[in-house]
Design a protein around this motif. Structure first.
Motif, PDB file in Angstrom:
ATOM      1  N   LEU A 146       4.260  26.153  23.997  1.00  0.00           N
ATOM      2  CA  LEU A 146       5.563  26.385  24.637  1.00  0.00           C
ATOM      3  C   LEU A 146       6.362  27.435  23.878  1.00  0.00           C
ATOM      4  N   LYS A 147       6.332  27.365  22.549  1.00  0.00           N
ATOM      5  CA  LYS A 147       7.063  28.368  21.761  1.00  0.00           C
ATOM      6  C   LYS A 147       6.397  29.734  21.877  1.00  0.00           C
ATOM      7  N   PHE A 148       5.079  29.755  21.852  1.00  0.00           N
ATOM      8  CA  PHE A 148       4.385  31.036  22.005  1.00  0.00           C
ATOM      9  C   PHE A 148       4.752  31.663  23.350  1.00  0.00           C
ATOM     10  N   LEU A 149       4.711  30.862  24.406  1.00  0.00           N
ATOM     11  CA  LEU A 149       5.063  31.340  25.743  1.00  0.00           C
ATOM     12  C   LEU A 149       6.481  31.899  25.766  1.00  0.00           C
ATOM     13  N   LYS A 150       7.429  31.146  25.236  1.00  0.00           N
ATOM     14  CA  LYS A 150       8.840  31.542  25.241  1.00  0.00           C
ATOM     15  C   LYS A 150       9.041  32.869  24.508  1.00  0.00           C
ATOM     16  N   TYR A 151       8.570  32.929  23.269  1.00  0.00           N
ATOM     17  CA  TYR A 151       8.824  34.119  22.460  1.00  0.00           C
ATOM     18  C   TYR A 151       8.003  35.307  22.927  1.00  0.00           C
ATOM     19  N   PHE A 152       6.781  35.057  23.405  1.00  0.00           N
ATOM     20  CA  PHE A 152       5.946  36.158  23.884  1.00  0.00           C
ATOM     21  C   PHE A 152       6.653  36.920  24.996  1.00  0.00           C
ATOM     22  N   PHE A 153       7.163  36.202  25.997  1.00  0.00           N
ATOM     23  CA  PHE A 153       7.784  36.891  27.131  1.00  0.00           C
ATOM     24  C   PHE A 153       9.199  37.374  26.824  1.00  0.00           C
ATOM     25  N   GLU A 154       9.853  36.806  25.826  1.00  0.00           N
ATOM     26  CA  GLU A 154      11.118  37.402  25.381  1.00  0.00           C
ATOM     27  C   GLU A 154      10.874  38.822  24.880  1.00  0.00           C
ATOM     28  N   VAL A 155       9.823  38.990  24.075  1.00  0.00           N
ATOM     29  CA  VAL A 155       9.483  40.323  23.570  1.00  0.00           C
ATOM     30  C   VAL A 155       8.993  41.212  24.711  1.00  0.00           C
ATOM     31  N   TRP A 156       8.114  40.691  25.533  1.00  0.00           N
ATOM     32  CA  TRP A 156       7.541  41.470  26.636  1.00  0.00           C
ATOM     33  C   TRP A 156       8.634  41.989  27.572  1.00  0.00           C
ATOM     34  N   ASP A 157       9.528  41.101  27.979  1.00  0.00           N
ATOM     35  CA  ASP A 157      10.569  41.477  28.943  1.00  0.00           C
ATOM     36  C   ASP A 157      11.586  42.431  28.324  1.00  0.00           C
ATOM     37  N   LYS A 158      11.916  42.221  27.045  1.00  0.00           N
ATOM     38  CA  LYS A 158      12.875  43.108  26.378  1.00  0.00           C
ATOM     39  C   LYS A 158      12.290  44.516  26.251  1.00  0.00           C
ATOM     40  N   LEU A 159      11.035  44.620  25.918  1.00  0.00           N
ATOM     41  CA  LEU A 159      10.420  45.944  25.799  1.00  0.00           C
ATOM     42  C   LEU A 159      10.265  46.606  27.161  1.00  0.00           C
ATOM     43  N   SER A 160      10.117  45.806  28.218  1.00  0.00           N
ATOM     44  CA  SER A 160      10.029  46.370  29.570  1.00  0.00           C
ATOM     45  C   SER A 160      11.384  46.889  30.049  1.00  0.00           C
ATOM     46  N   ALA A 161      12.464  46.300  29.538  1.00  0.00           N
ATOM     47  CA  ALA A 161      13.810  46.619  30.036  1.00  0.00           C
ATOM     48  C   ALA A 161      14.542  47.653  29.185  1.00  0.00           C
ATOM     49  N   THR A 162      13.979  48.046  28.056  1.00  0.00           N
ATOM     50  CA  THR A 162      14.640  49.004  27.168  1.00  0.00           C
ATOM     51  C   THR A 162      13.860  50.312  27.128  1.00  0.00           C
ATOM     52  N   GLN A 163      14.491  51.339  26.567  1.00  0.00           N
ATOM     53  CA  GLN A 163      13.886  52.671  26.561  1.00  0.00           C
ATOM     54  C   GLN A 163      13.863  53.270  25.167  1.00  0.00           C
ATOM     55  N   SER A 164      12.935  54.194  24.970  1.00  0.00           N
ATOM     56  CA  SER A 164      12.872  55.018  23.764  1.00  0.00           C
ATOM     57  C   SER A 164      13.159  56.459  24.148  1.00  0.00           C
ATOM     58  N   ASP A 165      13.755  57.179  23.246  1.00  0.00           N
ATOM     59  CA  ASP A 165      14.045  58.594  23.471  1.00  0.00           C
ATOM     60  C   ASP A 165      12.713  59.342  23.612  1.00  0.00           C
ATOM     61  N   PRO A 166      12.473  59.995  24.767  1.00  0.00           N
ATOM     62  CA  PRO A 166      11.185  60.673  24.974  1.00  0.00           C
ATOM     63  C   PRO A 166      10.951  61.837  24.020  1.00  0.00           C
ATOM     64  N   THR A 167      12.032  62.405  23.486  1.00  0.00           N
ATOM     65  CA  THR A 167      11.873  63.500  22.530  1.00  0.00           C
ATOM     66  C   THR A 167      11.350  62.984  21.200  1.00  0.00           C
ATOM     67  N   ASP A 168      11.898  61.874  20.752  1.00  0.00           N
ATOM     68  CA  ASP A 168      11.498  61.305  19.473  1.00  0.00           C
ATOM     69  C   ASP A 168      10.219  60.476  19.577  1.00  0.00           C
ATOM     70  N   PHE A 169      10.010  59.857  20.758  1.00  0.00           N
ATOM     71  CA  PHE A 169       8.871  58.945  20.913  1.00  0.00           C
ATOM     72  C   PHE A 169       8.124  59.224  22.211  1.00  0.00           C
ATOM     73  N   PRO A 170       7.453  60.380  22.261  1.00  0.00           N
ATOM     74  CA  PRO A 170       6.700  60.705  23.484  1.00  0.00           C
ATOM     75  C   PRO A 170       5.544  59.734  23.730  1.00  0.00           C
ATOM     76  N   THR A 171       5.031  59.078  22.672  1.00  0.00           N
ATOM     77  CA  THR A 171       3.913  58.145  22.850  1.00  0.00           C
ATOM     78  C   THR A 171       4.353  56.847  23.509  1.00  0.00           C
ATOM     79  N   LEU A 172       5.656  56.605  23.610  1.00  0.00           N
ATOM     80  CA  LEU A 172       6.140  55.345  24.181  1.00  0.00           C
ATOM     81  C   LEU A 172       6.643  55.523  25.607  1.00  0.00           C
ATOM     82  N   GLN A 173       6.175  56.567  26.250  1.00  0.00           N
ATOM     83  CA  GLN A 173       6.621  56.845  27.612  1.00  0.00           C
ATOM     84  C   GLN A 173       5.495  56.601  28.619  1.00  0.00           C
ATOM     85  N   PRO A 174       5.782  56.023  29.807  1.00  0.00           N
ATOM     86  CA  PRO A 174       7.088  55.518  30.218  1.00  0.00           C
ATOM     87  C   PRO A 174       7.433  54.201  29.525  1.00  0.00           C
ATOM     88  N   SER A 175       8.681  54.076  29.112  1.00  0.00           N
ATOM     89  CA  SER A 175       9.093  52.960  28.263  1.00  0.00           C
ATOM     90  C   SER A 175       8.874  51.599  28.904  1.00  0.00           C
TER      91      SER A 175
END
Length: 547
Positions: A146-175
């Motif tokens: 249950l904890k793995f499930l909770k924390y796993f998708f907290e990280v997954w969803d947060k990374l899906s909803a946030t962005q990195s600057d494409p100039t500084d982090f072209p390898t993380l595009q599309p964010s």
């Protein structure tokens, strides 16, 4: 929308083994980019998108451990010791506050309460054996589903909803699509879990190397540790022990103490380690004499003489860590010229109670596998194959009453190493040690893939997308191993029955069938080694732990 499950989290995690979006984004940068530097910069960026700064992780009080062999065992020893100092809230001092025992006698002891305490210990290691949750532990236990499930998708969803600057982090595009690769994701997840769970001591095992490893974003560890060094992961770290040493010392941090094994196999690395410690501003460098640091009487929970080196380093790591937390010097071990002259009782108990499956593990005469003794070690480097093979030989041949009883036992090897370029060299080393004078040859050598079940499926937590399915299905590697073993046998005038199986379940069932034709007085001794992935699948099959 249906509720997401633990199986959904594992399925999502497994896509990161062959993360196409991430690989493609990196590929587009071309060949002239330092991809190692990008790898560590990406960890900083991903944790920023989760809302963390590197200095936030200082509150975890991290012990950071690297080396070529023994990292996991050393981390386990260290954690077991420190668990003796957990304050459960029922006392004003740590539980079982340390009493002292002179390391050269059974001598007297005194008890003194420490100034500080520990409440939650996090442990991050890799790889896992049966469940990915084993990589992220708190107070000795893997986090639950249950904890793995909770924390796993907290990280997954947060990374899906946030962005990195494409100039500084072209390898993380599309964010919203690019995610960290498998190990990197779990590392980032571990930081998130430990922060939200209130961990106040965290032990981190480096994945590969040091300088550019995903764990190496910690600014102020309480102590860093380096075990025995050797030649491994040359495609990333270079093919000399000097280049490997330089990379692994990259975990040293300015103003932080470090503890290092004495490097008996490669003594020429000590001056380089000392130079790097000075260059990187290490506040204190302790060198522990692995073979002699602990008195012979000390009992260890992990089998194998080589574990004494790992245990010795763990004692000093734990001692320096407790000192950094404010524990009294009189409650800590004393190291003089690389040898311990004083070791607290809690440390001795912690060493004796250490458990770490898959490393020199023995499972004897399990009811459903009557008359079979399993000797299990995930050895997968030249150094670890060397010590594990010696351990197996000591366990099954010799002059003690226990080993004499095994003299007539049938001996079986179960081996695989799917991913390393020098896998046949590992097998050659194993053959050399097992068949040395005084040894006893294998009657059967079984070469299996890491596929868990006979229906062709992996256990969900053990799915491997990094190996070519075609190569696995055609048993390419296993046929190479059988041919290699046959040539080695011919050179020594030996004859081993060789078997190639597509999966671990079939291999285990075949071994079980061998007892049918044996007299009731004979047993089977099986050495399972070559890969922690093989060992993990083997333990799943042995327990019939189907998804």
């Amino acid at each position: 929308m249906r509720a997401r499950t633990y199986k959904d989290a594992i399925a999502a995690l497994n896509t990161l083994q062959s993360n196409f979006a991430s690989i493609e984004a990196t590929r587009k940068l071309g060949p002239n980019v330092n991809k190692n530097e990008l790898l560590i910069k990406e960890v900083y960026e991903y944790t920023r998108r989760l809302g963390y700064l590197p200095l936030d992780f200082n509150k975890l009080n991290v012990i950071h451990i690297t080396g070529t062999k023994g990292k996991g065992s050393t981390a386990a020893f260290t954690e077991s010791i420190l668990r003796k100092y957990i304050d459960d809230g029922t006392s004003s001092t740590a539980v079982n506050s340390a009493a002292h025992t002179n390391a050269t006698s059974s001598g007297s002891s005194s008890r003194t309460g420490p100034k500080s305490s520990i409440h939650k210990i996090g442990l991050y290691t890799s790889p896992h054996l049966k469940s990915v949750r084993e990589r992220i532990r708190i107070n000795g236990n893997p986090i639950n589903e249950l904890k793995f499930l909770k924390y796993f998708f907290e990280v997954w969803d947060k990374l899906s909803a946030t962005q990195s600057d494409p100039t500084d982090f072209p390898t993380l595009q599309p964010s919203d699509l690019v995610k960290p690769m498998y190990f990197k994701y779990l590392t980032i997840l571990s930081f998130h879990v430990f922060m939200l769970e209130g961990v106040d001591t965290a032990i981190y095992e480096v994945g590969v190397g040091g300088t550019y490893d995903s764990t190496n974003i910690i600014e102020k560890p309480t102590v860093t540790g380096i075990l025995s060094l050797g030649i491994d992961h040359t495609f990333m770290l270079g093919n000399t022990v000097e280049s490997i040493t330089e990379n692994k010392t990259g975990i040293f941090k300015r103003g932080c103490p470090a503890v290092v094994s004495d490097q008996r196999e490669y003594p020429q690395t000590i001056p380089l380690i000392q130079s790097r410690a000075k260059e990187l501003g290490v506040s204190q460098l302790d060198i522990v004499h692995g073979d002699t640091a602990l008195p012979p009487k000390i009992k260890l929970g992990l089998a194998g003489d080589f574990q004494r080196q790992n245990a010795a380093l763990a004692v000093q790591l734990a001692g320096v860590h407790l000192k950094q937390l404010g524990f009294k010097p009189t409650d800590l071990p004393e190291l003089e010229n690389g040898v311990f002259v004083l070791i607290p009782d809690n440390f001795l108990t912690g060493l004796e109670e250490t458990r770490w499956n898959g490393r020199c593990q023995v499972i004897e005469l399990k009811p459903e596998f009557e008359r079979i003794n399993w000797y299990i070690d995930g050895a997968h480097t030249m150094e670890s194959i060397n010590v594990a093979s010696q351990w197996f030989t000591q366990q099954t041949t010799g002059t003690t009453s226990a080993t004499k009883k095994k003299a007539n036992n049938l001996r079986v090897l179960l081996f695989n190493q799917q991913g390393r370029e020098n896998a046949t060299a590992l097998l050659t080393k194993l053959h050399q040690i097992i068949n040395a004078p005084g040894g006893k040859k294998f009657d059967h050598a079984i070469f299996s893939t890491n596929v868990t079940w006979s229906d062709g499926n992996y256990s969900a937590d053990l799915v491997s997308m990094n190996s070519s399915k075609d190569v696995v299905d055609r048993l390419v590697v296993q046929k190479e191993f059988a041919e290699c073993w046959n040539k080695l046998d011919q050179q020594q005038g030996l004859q081993t029955r060789k078997h190639i199986f597509h999966d671990i379940e079939t291999s285990v069932n075949y071994i079980k069938s061998l007892t049918d034709s044996l007299p009731s007085t004979r047993e089977v001794d099986v050495f399972v080694c070559g890969s922690l992935h093989l060992v993990g699948g083997f333990l799943v099959v042995l327990d019939n732990d189907r998804d």
